[in-house]
Design a protein around this motif. Structure first.
Motif, PDB file in Angstrom:
ATOM      1  N   SER A   6       0.764  -1.346  -0.070  1.00  0.00           N
ATOM      2  CA  SER A   6       0.072  -0.038   0.125  1.00  0.00           C
ATOM      3  C   SER A   6       0.779   1.294  -0.152  1.00  0.00           C
ATOM      4  O   SER A   6       1.859   1.262   0.383  1.00  0.00           O
ATOM      5  CB  SER A   6      -0.748   0.022   1.270  1.00  0.00           C
ATOM      6  N   ILE A   7       0.410   2.125  -0.649  1.00  0.00           N
ATOM      7  CA  ILE A   7       1.075   3.632  -0.737  1.00  0.00           C
ATOM      8  C   ILE A   7       0.316   4.712   0.056  1.00  0.00           C
ATOM      9  O   ILE A   7      -0.836   4.849  -0.620  1.00  0.00           O
ATOM     10  CB  ILE A   7       1.522   4.084  -2.055  1.00  0.00           C
ATOM     11  N   THR A   8       0.843   5.236   0.902  1.00  0.00           N
ATOM     12  CA  THR A   8       0.211   6.420   1.507  1.00  0.00           C
ATOM     13  C   THR A   8       0.742   7.872   1.252  1.00  0.00           C
ATOM     14  O   THR A   8       1.897   7.938   1.370  1.00  0.00           O
ATOM     15  CB  THR A   8      -0.131   6.286   3.178  1.00  0.00           C
ATOM     16  N   LEU A   9      -0.054   8.741   0.918  1.00  0.00           N
ATOM     17  CA  LEU A   9       0.457  10.287   0.706  1.00  0.00           C
ATOM     18  C   LEU A   9       0.047  10.920   1.812  1.00  0.00           C
ATOM     19  O   LEU A   9      -1.313  11.108   1.918  1.00  0.00           O
ATOM     20  CB  LEU A   9       0.065  10.679  -0.855  1.00  0.00           C
ATOM     21  N   ILE A  10       0.914  11.889   2.472  1.00  0.00           N
ATOM     22  CA  ILE A  10       0.362  12.627   3.183  1.00  0.00           C
ATOM     23  C   ILE A  10       0.733  14.048   2.873  1.00  0.00           C
ATOM     24  O   ILE A  10       1.950  14.312   2.480  1.00  0.00           O
ATOM     25  CB  ILE A  10       1.391  12.646   4.572  1.00  0.00           C
ATOM     26  N   GLU A  11      -0.201  14.878   2.816  1.00  0.00           N
ATOM     27  CA  GLU A  11      -0.264  16.117   1.977  1.00  0.00           C
ATOM     28  C   GLU A  11      -0.948  17.143   2.946  1.00  0.00           C
ATOM     29  O   GLU A  11      -2.146  16.656   3.226  1.00  0.00           O
ATOM     30  CB  GLU A  11      -0.562  15.953   0.550  1.00  0.00           C
ATOM     31  N   ILE A  12      -0.877  18.489   2.934  1.00  0.00           N
ATOM     32  CA  ILE A  12      -1.449  19.283   3.688  1.00  0.00           C
ATOM     33  C   ILE A  12      -2.566  19.912   2.637  1.00  0.00           C
ATOM     34  O   ILE A  12      -3.419  20.576   3.359  1.00  0.00           O
ATOM     35  CB  ILE A  12      -0.854  20.525   4.257  1.00  0.00           C
ATOM     36  N   GLN A  13      -2.616  19.875   1.197  1.00  0.00           N
ATOM     37  CA  GLN A  13      -3.519  20.634   0.544  1.00  0.00           C
ATOM     38  C   GLN A  13      -4.436  19.452  -0.191  1.00  0.00           C
ATOM     39  O   GLN A  13      -3.780  18.457  -0.639  1.00  0.00           O
ATOM     40  CB  GLN A  13      -2.911  21.373  -0.308  1.00  0.00           C
ATOM     41  N   GLU A  14      -5.670  19.717  -0.455  1.00  0.00           N
ATOM     42  CA  GLU A  14      -6.461  18.696  -1.592  1.00  0.00           C
ATOM     43  C   GLU A  14      -6.090  19.093  -2.843  1.00  0.00           C
ATOM     44  O   GLU A  14      -6.652  18.339  -3.872  1.00  0.00           O
ATOM     45  CB  GLU A  14      -7.935  18.862  -0.923  1.00  0.00           C
ATOM     46  N   GLU A  15      -5.522  20.163  -3.222  1.00  0.00           N
ATOM     47  CA  GLU A  15      -5.363  20.494  -4.522  1.00  0.00           C
ATOM     48  C   GLU A  15      -4.026  21.096  -4.569  1.00  0.00           C
ATOM     49  O   GLU A  15      -3.704  22.093  -3.843  1.00  0.00           O
ATOM     50  CB  GLU A  15      -6.418  21.494  -4.943  1.00  0.00           C
ATOM     51  N   ILE A  16      -3.276  21.039  -5.372  1.00  0.00           N
ATOM     52  CA  ILE A  16      -1.828  21.310  -5.960  1.00  0.00           C
ATOM     53  C   ILE A  16      -1.849  22.343  -6.972  1.00  0.00           C
ATOM     54  O   ILE A  16      -2.373  22.111  -8.141  1.00  0.00           O
ATOM     55  CB  ILE A  16      -1.083  20.054  -6.072  1.00  0.00           C
ATOM     56  N   TYR A  17      -1.042  23.455  -6.730  1.00  0.00           N
ATOM     57  CA  TYR A  17      -1.088  24.395  -7.730  1.00  0.00           C
ATOM     58  C   TYR A  17       0.335  24.475  -8.433  1.00  0.00           C
ATOM     59  O   TYR A  17       1.560  24.479  -7.567  1.00  0.00           O
ATOM     60  CB  TYR A  17      -1.393  25.829  -7.269  1.00  0.00           C
ATOM     61  N   LEU A  18       0.602  24.181  -9.527  1.00  0.00           N
ATOM     62  CA  LEU A  18       2.008  24.112 -10.265  1.00  0.00           C
ATOM     63  C   LEU A  18       1.985  24.965 -11.496  1.00  0.00           C
ATOM     64  O   LEU A  18       1.566  25.008 -12.463  1.00  0.00           O
ATOM     65  CB  LEU A  18       2.178  22.394 -10.822  1.00  0.00           C
ATOM     66  N   ASN A  19       2.681  26.023 -11.038  1.00  0.00           N
ATOM     67  CA  ASN A  19       3.017  26.953 -12.091  1.00  0.00           C
ATOM     68  C   ASN A  19       4.767  27.307 -12.143  1.00  0.00           C
ATOM     69  O   ASN A  19       5.399  27.703 -11.450  1.00  0.00           O
ATOM     70  CB  ASN A  19       2.734  28.579 -11.591  1.00  0.00           C
ATOM     71  N   LEU A  20       4.910  26.372 -13.050  1.00  0.00           N
ATOM     72  CA  LEU A  20       6.498  26.061 -13.408  1.00  0.00           C
ATOM     73  C   LEU A  20       7.184  27.137 -14.152  1.00  0.00           C
ATOM     74  O   LEU A  20       7.759  27.123 -15.324  1.00  0.00           O
ATOM     75  CB  LEU A  20       6.659  24.717 -14.017  1.00  0.00           C
ATOM     76  N   GLY A  21       7.184  28.329 -13.463  1.00  0.00           N
ATOM     77  CA  GLY A  21       7.895  29.254 -14.053  1.00  0.00           C
ATOM     78  C   GLY A  21       7.434  29.988 -15.145  1.00  0.00           C
ATOM     79  O   GLY A  21       8.138  30.652 -16.203  1.00  0.00           O
ATOM     80  N   SER A  22       5.905  29.806 -15.583  1.00  0.00           N
ATOM     81  CA  SER A  22       5.353  30.238 -16.694  1.00  0.00           C
ATOM     82  C   SER A  22       4.640  31.725 -16.487  1.00  0.00           C
ATOM     83  O   SER A  22       3.598  32.022 -15.909  1.00  0.00           O
ATOM     84  CB  SER A  22       4.196  29.231 -17.115  1.00  0.00           C
ATOM     85  N   PRO A  23       5.294  32.616 -17.083  1.00  0.00           N
ATOM     86  CA  PRO A  23       4.758  34.081 -17.271  1.00  0.00           C
ATOM     87  C   PRO A  23       3.353  33.990 -17.892  1.00  0.00           C
ATOM     88  O   PRO A  23       2.580  34.912 -17.859  1.00  0.00           O
ATOM     89  CB  PRO A  23       5.646  34.844 -17.951  1.00  0.00           C
ATOM     90  N   ARG A  24       3.099  33.017 -18.642  1.00  0.00           N
ATOM     91  CA  ARG A  24       1.791  32.951 -19.397  1.00  0.00           C
ATOM     92  C   ARG A  24       0.522  32.990 -18.519  1.00  0.00           C
ATOM     93  O   ARG A  24      -0.559  33.649 -18.686  1.00  0.00           O
ATOM     94  CB  ARG A  24       1.775  31.646 -20.167  1.00  0.00           C
ATOM     95  N   SER A  25       0.556  32.527 -17.338  1.00  0.00           N
ATOM     96  CA  SER A  25      -0.355  32.221 -16.468  1.00  0.00           C
ATOM     97  C   SER A  25      -0.840  33.728 -15.779  1.00  0.00           C
ATOM     98  O   SER A  25      -1.981  33.756 -15.304  1.00  0.00           O
ATOM     99  CB  SER A  25      -0.018  31.334 -15.202  1.00  0.00           C
ATOM    100  N   LEU A  26      -0.017  34.684 -16.022  1.00  0.00           N
ATOM    101  CA  LEU A  26      -0.304  36.211 -15.476  1.00  0.00           C
ATOM    102  C   LEU A  26      -1.258  36.556 -16.222  1.00  0.00           C
ATOM    103  O   LEU A  26      -1.756  37.657 -15.877  1.00  0.00           O
ATOM    104  CB  LEU A  26       1.198  36.728 -15.344  1.00  0.00           C
ATOM    105  N   VAL A  27      -1.402  36.274 -17.617  1.00  0.00           N
ATOM    106  CA  VAL A  27      -2.197  37.144 -18.488  1.00  0.00           C
ATOM    107  C   VAL A  27      -3.279  36.172 -19.110  1.00  0.00           C
ATOM    108  O   VAL A  27      -4.085  36.538 -19.848  1.00  0.00           O
ATOM    109  CB  VAL A  27      -1.325  37.596 -19.608  1.00  0.00           C
ATOM    110  N   ASP A  28      -3.209  34.848 -18.831  1.00  0.00           N
ATOM    111  CA  ASP A  28      -4.180  34.089 -19.331  1.00  0.00           C
ATOM    112  C   ASP A  28      -4.761  33.088 -18.419  1.00  0.00           C
ATOM    113  O   ASP A  28      -4.421  32.161 -17.755  1.00  0.00           O
ATOM    114  CB  ASP A  28      -3.580  32.782 -20.496  1.00  0.00           C
ATOM    115  N   GLU A  29      -6.221  33.458 -18.246  1.00  0.00           N
ATOM    116  CA  GLU A  29      -6.909  32.927 -17.132  1.00  0.00           C
ATOM    117  C   GLU A  29      -7.112  31.354 -17.271  1.00  0.00           C
ATOM    118  O   GLU A  29      -6.976  30.464 -16.261  1.00  0.00           O
ATOM    119  CB  GLU A  29      -8.183  33.432 -16.700  1.00  0.00           C
TER     120      GLU A  29
END
Length: 259
Positions: A34-57
């Motif tokens: 069995s594999i268990t993940l312990i995480e504090i958030q139910e949703e992960i936000y990954l903005n990998l250095g992309s300036p595109r996300s600043l202007v494109d919703e």
């Protein structure tokens, strides 16, 4: 080896999630694992250095991933939403909704990254090493972290004096740059070495990548992409012709089973 094999991963960011994907491939046929993940958030936000996300919703929306999607198609996976309080050689204590819960493990992978939030209106990820989240490990073994609180690891990515403890990513003192392009190699090694250790086989050593190419573009068609081992000219061609503004989002989506 015990009859039941419990592998616990702390941290559901890209390092932890990638490790889980590779562990699932290694142990899928083992019905006792069995594999268990312990995480504090139910949703992960990954903005990998992309300036595109600043202007494109619409692009920004693609950067959110449900943490529980990591175990899609793997029935022996479990997500624990909570904050790690402490640990010992066999268990992790997690604070969940006002109460403490004990999570046992045979192997533990620590991929906790940074432990401090910065309040800002606009942020861009960078390659500056984050503040390592290693306090719970230090309380268990003060010699397991260095003066900067990064977790010490051997070439096998095992924590010294603890053969069943592994660490990778931003929190680990691997000697590699704190860059997302290093995660896949570290995650592959951790999964392989857990598998080999469990089956009493020889462990492998981590080889720091000789170099990696990062391309960041601000144009409509370029946006952001990363490919290892190619020069900037070839990267530029691939980005332009492929119109790969979703290249890295697609990569993260594959890890979280949402691609």
């Amino acid at each position: 080896m015990s009859k039941d094999l419990n592998i616990v991963v702390i941290g559901g960011g890209l390092a932890g999630a990638t490790t889980i994907k590779k562990l699932i491939k290694k142990f899928r046929s083992n019905s006792s694992c069995s594999i268990t993940l312990i995480e504090i958030q139910e949703e992960i936000y990954l903005n990998l250095g992309s300036p595109r996300s600043l202007v494109d919703e619409s692009f920004t929306e693609k950067c959110y991933f449900k943490t529980n999607s990591i175990f899609k198609g793997f029935p022996r996976g479990k997500l624990v939403i909570g904050n790690v309080e402490s640990m010992d050689s066999k268990t992790v204590t997690v604070f969940i909704n006002g109460t403490s819960s004990i999570v046992p493990y045979d192997y533990l992978v620590i991929a906790t990254g940074r432990n401090e939030e910065i309040q800002a209106d606009v942020t861009l990820d960078s390659t500056i090493p984050p503040i390592p989240n290693s306090s719970f490990l230090e309380s268990f073994d003060k010699n397991a972290v260095n003066e900067s609180k990064y977790i010490k690891v051997r070439p096998t990515l095992q924590i010294p004096n603890h053969n069943n403890l592994f660490s990778l990513g931003d929190v680990a003192n691997t000697g590699a740059p704190k860059m997302v392009v290093c995660i896949d190699g570290q995650a592959s090694l951790v999964a392989t070495n857990i598998f080999n250790h469990y089956h009493e086989k020889q462990l492998k050593s981590y080889q720091i990548p000789a170099y990696d190419t990062i391309f960041i573009g601000f144009g409509k068609q370029k946006a952001f992409g990363v490919i290892s081992g190619l020069n900037n000219f070839l990267i530029d061609i691939v980005a332009k012709q492929g119109k790969c503004k979703d290249l890295y989002v697609g990569t993260a989506g594959a890890v979280y089973n949402t691609k």
